[in-house]
Design a protein around this motif. Sequence first.
Motif, PDB file in Angstrom:
ATOM      1  N   TYR A   1      77.250  16.128  73.038  1.00  0.00           N
ATOM      2  CA  TYR A   1      77.578  14.708  72.952  1.00  0.00           C
ATOM      3  C   TYR A   1      76.645  13.960  72.002  1.00  0.00           C
ATOM      4  CZ  TYR A   1      80.946  15.316  76.677  1.00  0.00           C
ATOM      5  OH  TYR A   1      82.040  15.717  77.398  1.00  0.00           O
ATOM      6  N   ALA A   2      76.076  14.673  71.050  1.00  0.00           N
ATOM      7  CA  ALA A   2      75.176  14.046  70.084  1.00  0.00           C
ATOM      8  C   ALA A   2      75.839  12.900  69.324  1.00  0.00           C
ATOM      9  CB  ALA A   2      74.625  15.080  69.109  1.00  0.00           C
ATOM     10  N   PRO A   3      77.077  13.049  68.813  1.00  0.00           N
ATOM     11  CA  PRO A   3      77.692  11.929  68.101  1.00  0.00           C
ATOM     12  C   PRO A   3      77.853  10.688  68.970  1.00  0.00           C
ATOM     13  CG  PRO A   3      78.853  13.966  67.614  1.00  0.00           C
ATOM     14  CD  PRO A   3      77.920  14.260  68.746  1.00  0.00           C
ATOM     15  N   GLU A   4      78.179  10.890  70.244  1.00  0.00           N
ATOM     16  CA  GLU A   4      78.331   9.752  71.146  1.00  0.00           C
ATOM     17  C   GLU A   4      76.992   9.051  71.377  1.00  0.00           C
ATOM     18  OE1 GLU A   4      81.860  12.241  71.517  1.00  0.00           O
ATOM     19  OE2 GLU A   4      79.724  12.723  71.604  1.00  0.00           O
ATOM     20  N   HIS A   5      75.939   9.834  71.583  1.00  0.00           N
ATOM     21  CA  HIS A   5      74.623   9.232  71.762  1.00  0.00           C
ATOM     22  C   HIS A   5      74.208   8.448  70.506  1.00  0.00           C
ATOM     23  CE1 HIS A   5      73.929  11.109  75.604  1.00  0.00           C
ATOM     24  NE2 HIS A   5      74.012  12.336  75.112  1.00  0.00           N
TER      25      HIS A   5
ATOM     26  N   ASP B   1      84.849   2.792  67.439  1.00  0.00           N
ATOM     27  CA  ASP B   1      85.261   2.812  66.034  1.00  0.00           C
ATOM     28  C   ASP B   1      84.507   3.879  65.249  1.00  0.00           C
ATOM     29  OD1 ASP B   1      86.893   0.657  66.624  1.00  0.00           O
ATOM     30  OD2 ASP B   1      85.600  -0.834  65.651  1.00  0.00           O
ATOM     31  N   LEU B   2      83.193   3.943  65.454  1.00  0.00           N
ATOM     32  CA  LEU B   2      82.383   4.905  64.713  1.00  0.00           C
ATOM     33  C   LEU B   2      82.886   6.323  64.929  1.00  0.00           C
ATOM     34  CD1 LEU B   2      78.754   3.546  65.275  1.00  0.00           C
ATOM     35  CD2 LEU B   2      79.989   3.652  63.101  1.00  0.00           C
ATOM     36  N   LEU B   3      83.148   6.674  66.173  1.00  0.00           N
ATOM     37  CA  LEU B   3      83.563   8.043  66.481  1.00  0.00           C
ATOM     38  C   LEU B   3      84.935   8.367  65.911  1.00  0.00           C
ATOM     39  CD1 LEU B   3      82.319   8.290  70.166  1.00  0.00           C
ATOM     40  CD2 LEU B   3      81.247   9.259  68.125  1.00  0.00           C
ATOM     41  N   VAL B   4      85.828   7.377  65.867  1.00  0.00           N
ATOM     42  CA  VAL B   4      87.158   7.609  65.299  1.00  0.00           C
ATOM     43  C   VAL B   4      87.088   7.641  63.779  1.00  0.00           C
ATOM     44  CG1 VAL B   4      89.507   6.704  65.084  1.00  0.00           C
ATOM     45  CG2 VAL B   4      88.342   6.641  67.303  1.00  0.00           C
ATOM     46  N   LEU B   5      86.398   6.682  63.187  1.00  0.00           N
ATOM     47  CA  LEU B   5      86.295   6.625  61.732  1.00  0.00           C
ATOM     48  C   LEU B   5      85.552   7.831  61.173  1.00  0.00           C
ATOM     49  CD1 LEU B   5      85.516   2.813  61.318  1.00  0.00           C
ATOM     50  CD2 LEU B   5      87.576   4.003  60.515  1.00  0.00           C
ATOM     51  N   GLN B   6      84.575   8.333  61.910  1.00  0.00           N
ATOM     52  CA  GLN B   6      83.833   9.508  61.467  1.00  0.00           C
ATOM     53  C   GLN B   6      84.502  10.816  61.907  1.00  0.00           C
ATOM     54  OE1 GLN B   6      80.136   7.704  63.059  1.00  0.00           O
ATOM     55  NE2 GLN B   6      79.204   8.231  61.104  1.00  0.00           N
ATOM     56  N   LYS B   7      85.721  10.684  62.428  1.00  0.00           N
ATOM     57  CA  LYS B   7      86.578  11.832  62.767  1.00  0.00           C
ATOM     58  C   LYS B   7      85.975  12.762  63.807  1.00  0.00           C
ATOM     59  CE  LYS B   7      89.168  11.797  58.427  1.00  0.00           C
ATOM     60  NZ  LYS B   7      89.690  12.583  57.297  1.00  0.00           N
ATOM     61  N   VAL B   8      85.133  12.205  64.660  1.00  0.00           N
ATOM     62  CA  VAL B   8      84.653  12.974  65.801  1.00  0.00           C
ATOM     63  C   VAL B   8      85.762  13.058  66.851  1.00  0.00           C
ATOM     64  CG1 VAL B   8      82.926  13.095  67.641  1.00  0.00           C
ATOM     65  CG2 VAL B   8      82.268  12.294  65.354  1.00  0.00           C
ATOM     66  N   HIS B   9      86.519  11.968  66.969  1.00  0.00           N
ATOM     67  CA  HIS B   9      87.663  11.919  67.871  1.00  0.00           C
ATOM     68  C   HIS B   9      88.870  11.403  67.100  1.00  0.00           C
ATOM     69  CE1 HIS B   9      85.463  12.811  71.579  1.00  0.00           C
ATOM     70  NE2 HIS B   9      84.490  12.063  71.090  1.00  0.00           N
ATOM     71  N   GLY B  10      90.044  11.845  67.525  1.00  0.00           N
ATOM     72  CA  GLY B  10      91.257  11.458  66.824  1.00  0.00           C
ATOM     73  C   GLY B  10      91.841  10.143  67.275  1.00  0.00           C
ATOM     74  N   ALA B  11      91.412   9.647  68.432  1.00  0.00           N
ATOM     75  CA  ALA B  11      91.972   8.404  68.958  1.00  0.00           C
ATOM     76  C   ALA B  11      90.918   7.643  69.736  1.00  0.00           C
ATOM     77  CB  ALA B  11      93.169   8.706  69.863  1.00  0.00           C
TER      78      ALA B  11
ATOM     79  N   SER C   1      90.244   8.785  73.553  1.00  0.00           N
ATOM     80  CA  SER C   1      89.379   9.945  73.779  1.00  0.00           C
ATOM     81  C   SER C   1      87.932   9.630  73.417  1.00  0.00           C
ATOM     82  CB  SER C   1      89.874  11.148  72.976  1.00  0.00           C
ATOM     83  OG  SER C   1      89.851  10.879  71.578  1.00  0.00           O
ATOM     84  N   ALA C   2      87.731   8.771  72.414  1.00  0.00           N
ATOM     85  CA  ALA C   2      86.375   8.374  72.044  1.00  0.00           C
ATOM     86  C   ALA C   2      85.720   7.585  73.171  1.00  0.00           C
ATOM     87  CB  ALA C   2      86.398   7.542  70.766  1.00  0.00           C
ATOM     88  N   ARG C   3      86.468   6.656  73.763  1.00  0.00           N
ATOM     89  CA  ARG C   3      85.913   5.869  74.871  1.00  0.00           C
ATOM     90  C   ARG C   3      85.556   6.765  76.054  1.00  0.00           C
ATOM     91  NH1 ARG C   3      90.403   2.309  73.608  1.00  0.00           N
ATOM     92  NH2 ARG C   3      89.652   0.540  72.355  1.00  0.00           N
TER      93      ARG C   3
END
Length: 250
Positions: A56-60, A153-163, A166-168
């Motif tokens: 979960y590094a990108p989320e942190h 937004d960061l996680l979706v824009l950086q393509k860690v998550h597709g929607a 799922s990012a939330r």
Amino acid sequence: MPEPVSDESAPSTMVPASTGDAGEVTTGDATETGDALEIAGPPDGLWARMKADPTYAPEHLALEAVRRFGPEAAEWAARMRAARPGITPDALADLAVGRFLRRARLSGAVSGAAGIVGAVADVGVLAWTQSRMVLHIAAAYGADPTHADRATDLLVLQKVHGAAQSARLALGVAVGRRRLAEMAGRGGLGVSVARLGVKLAQMAGLRAAHRVFAKVVPGAAVILGTWANSSATRDLARRARDHYRTGRTG
């Protein structure tokens, strides 16, 4: 005009990263004054959190970026609008992209170490710089850079998550895992430097992933670094501008 650098230190020259035990990376920064560039990596506390929970590094990283850079981005946008009455959102976004694209090109220089630890430092600094850029772009288009949705937004824009959904969910899991680790009195749920590097490279952009492995070969990252960082950051800037220009801030 010197620009605020949140609560990070701001020595006058670039300070290379230091490395200790496997995966322990501390980055330094330099101040942007005129043509000088301030390049800062994730703070030590965030590095420790990501090392302990690399899945979960990108989320942190996204959560910490909003906390640290959201207020900075809001202040920057307000100051630029006051200094340049009538400036358009697109023009303000141009300033943000130019500012952080220069930093992204040089971010690999912050880590002076070779090998996998140096590679992780490189992509971590790049992902951190890119996240800061996105928050400034959001502010340029009138989105609140301090809002919790910016981490999504960061996680979706950086393509860690597709929607966004799922990012939330992943952000909520990351927060829960952090709290459990803190309650248990330990650093996290397992350490894997290579895994951390792959996750951060994914966040920084597909091309940057090649740097995790190229950095292990002395000289390779120097050749690839500027091109890879610039390309990945330009792609992200384009996606962020499209997203905030059309008002998709939920």
